[in-house]
Design a protein around this motif. Structure first.
Motif, PDB file in Angstrom:
ATOM      1  N   ASP A 193     -20.133  -3.885 -22.662  1.00 45.95           N
ATOM      2  CA  ASP A 193     -19.682  -2.804 -23.536  1.00 45.95           C
ATOM      3  C   ASP A 193     -19.964  -1.460 -22.870  1.00 45.95           C
ATOM      4  OD1 ASP A 193     -19.094  -4.573 -25.888  1.00 45.95           O
ATOM      5  OD2 ASP A 193     -21.247  -4.944 -25.711  1.00 45.95           O
ATOM      6  N   ALA A 251     -17.406  -5.783 -32.091  1.00 38.82           N
ATOM      7  CA  ALA A 251     -16.839  -5.234 -30.857  1.00 38.82           C
ATOM      8  C   ALA A 251     -15.406  -4.780 -31.096  1.00 38.82           C
ATOM      9  CB  ALA A 251     -16.873  -6.280 -29.750  1.00 38.82           C
ATOM     10  N   LYS A 305     -13.743  -1.253 -25.500  1.00 42.24           N
ATOM     11  CA  LYS A 305     -14.999  -1.790 -24.955  1.00 42.24           C
ATOM     12  C   LYS A 305     -16.192  -1.144 -25.658  1.00 42.24           C
ATOM     13  CE  LYS A 305     -13.102  -3.013 -20.439  1.00 42.24           C
ATOM     14  NZ  LYS A 305     -13.211  -2.871 -18.959  1.00 42.24           N
ATOM     15  N   ALA A 306     -16.066  -1.062 -26.980  1.00 42.58           N
ATOM     16  CA  ALA A 306     -17.080  -0.414 -27.813  1.00 42.58           C
ATOM     17  C   ALA A 306     -17.727  -1.450 -28.717  1.00 42.58           C
ATOM     18  CB  ALA A 306     -16.437   0.690 -28.646  1.00 42.58           C
ATOM     19  N   LEU A 307     -18.981  -1.189 -29.099  1.00 42.59           N
ATOM     20  CA  LEU A 307     -19.703  -2.088 -29.990  1.00 42.59           C
ATOM     21  C   LEU A 307     -20.310  -1.288 -31.129  1.00 42.59           C
ATOM     22  CD1 LEU A 307     -20.482  -5.161 -30.103  1.00 42.59           C
ATOM     23  CD2 LEU A 307     -22.725  -4.468 -29.231  1.00 42.59           C
ATOM     24  N   ARG A 340     -23.469  -8.522 -21.813  1.00 41.79           N
ATOM     25  CA  ARG A 340     -22.128  -8.052 -22.119  1.00 41.79           C
ATOM     26  C   ARG A 340     -21.784  -6.824 -21.267  1.00 41.79           C
ATOM     27  NH1 ARG A 340     -19.617  -9.444 -26.794  1.00 41.79           N
ATOM     28  NH2 ARG A 340     -18.811  -7.319 -27.024  1.00 41.79           N
ATOM     29  N   TYR A 361     -21.897   2.277 -27.485  1.00 39.87           N
ATOM     30  CA  TYR A 361     -22.348   1.751 -28.772  1.00 39.87           C
ATOM     31  C   TYR A 361     -22.161   2.821 -29.836  1.00 39.87           C
ATOM     32  CZ  TYR A 361     -24.969  -2.028 -26.369  1.00 39.87           C
ATOM     33  OH  TYR A 361     -25.349  -3.108 -25.626  1.00 39.87           O
TER      34      TYR A 361
END
Length: 293
Positions: free
Chosen positions: A199, A156, A161-163, A197, A202
């Protein structure tokens, strides 16, 4: 001016640059996506295959910056081998997933994709749930997501707020889950973890970004439930082998992918046997015979 066919690092967000490896194929789509994260002090996520063109492109992408670490989501050979070349060139530590290790709770008498692992992978630091890398401009946190492989991690990027999802979630296809290392039981549990979550995007190991993760995860879960229902229907219809099930369930899919499809069916059967919905005449394998309980 860039030379013909030179790989270019594409800036996709303020903190992320993407370089796609020249390894397109039936299982890799346009190639493995490697990511440079941060500014000044950077990390590379999933360095990809040990291809000199690709390693050179990654090194050009970080010229004038300090490579703090090389993060690896899992040890399939299209994701991890270039880590060693980058470490040799820069001195950066290899971090992230553990070495491949065969499952000890083995229930499947089948090699699956285990031979696809990078057996020479040697991390300097194995990361566990919640472990972080601080880059100044970026904070990267590890999330344990077994399923595609037992050692799979996602990473992460907290500031965006990216995965980074490796092969757990892909942007072009569903993920192959191939026992014995792959586990549909673990994969679905990891999907449910991601659904809790928040996120916002992605960045997968293959394919385009997923910009509505919540919706995408719902669709993935529905797809897996639909596939499970199809397997149960084929068993009820009298198809007692994986080959027979694949021929019907995947009849409109490129036959070159039927081997991977068979492994996915085996993964579903492992789950169904564990839940005592299906019986097998021998230790779980591609050549076994299956029936409803």
């Amino acid at each position: 001016m860039h030379a013909p066919n030179e790989q270019i690092a594409e800036r996709v967000t303020p903190l992320i640059r993407r370089v796609i490896a020249p390894n397109p194929g039936a299982f890799t789509y346009k190639g493995t996506c490697s990511y440079v994260v941060g500014a000044g002090k950077v990390a590379i996520i999933d360095p990809g295959p040990d291809n000199p063109r690709h390693v050179g492109a990654l090194l050009r992408a970080i010229e004038g910056e300090k490579l703090v670490c090389i993060l690896v989501t899992h040890t399939h050979r299209d994701h991890s081998p270039a880590a060693r070349a980058l470490k040799k060139a820069t001195g950066a530590k290899i971090m992230g997933c553990a070495r491949y290790a065969p499952r000890t709770d083995i229930r499947v008498a089948e090699p699956g994709l285990d031979a696809s692992h990078d057996m020479a992978h040697a991390p300097d630091v194995v990361m566990r749930e919640g472990d972080r890398v601080e880059l100044g401009s970026a904070t990267i946190e590890a999330l344990e997501t077994p399923g595609h492989t037992q050692n799979h991690l996602c990473f992460a990027l907290l500031e965006e707020k990216a995965l980074f999802t490796g092969d757990h979630i892909m942007g072009w296809s569903t993920t192959v889950v191939a026992p014995p290392d792959g586990s549909m039981i673990d994969y679905m549990a990891s999907i449910e973890r991601l659904r809790r979550r928040h996120d916002e995007i992605y960045w997968p190991g293959h394919g385009d970004p997923v910009r509505d993760p919540s919706r995408y995860l719902r669709a993935l879960a529905h797809h897996r439930r639909t596939r499970e229902a199809a397997i149960l229907q084929r068993l009820e219809a009298g198809d007692d082998t994986i080959a027979a099930m694949v021929a019907r369930i995947y009849e409109n899919v490129d036959r070159r992918l039927h081997g991977a499809a068979a492994l996915n069916v085996l993964a579903h059967l492992e789950d169904l046997v564990a839940r005592e919905l299906v019986a097998s005449d021998r230790p779980l394998s591609l050549t076994g015979r299956y029936s409803l309980k």
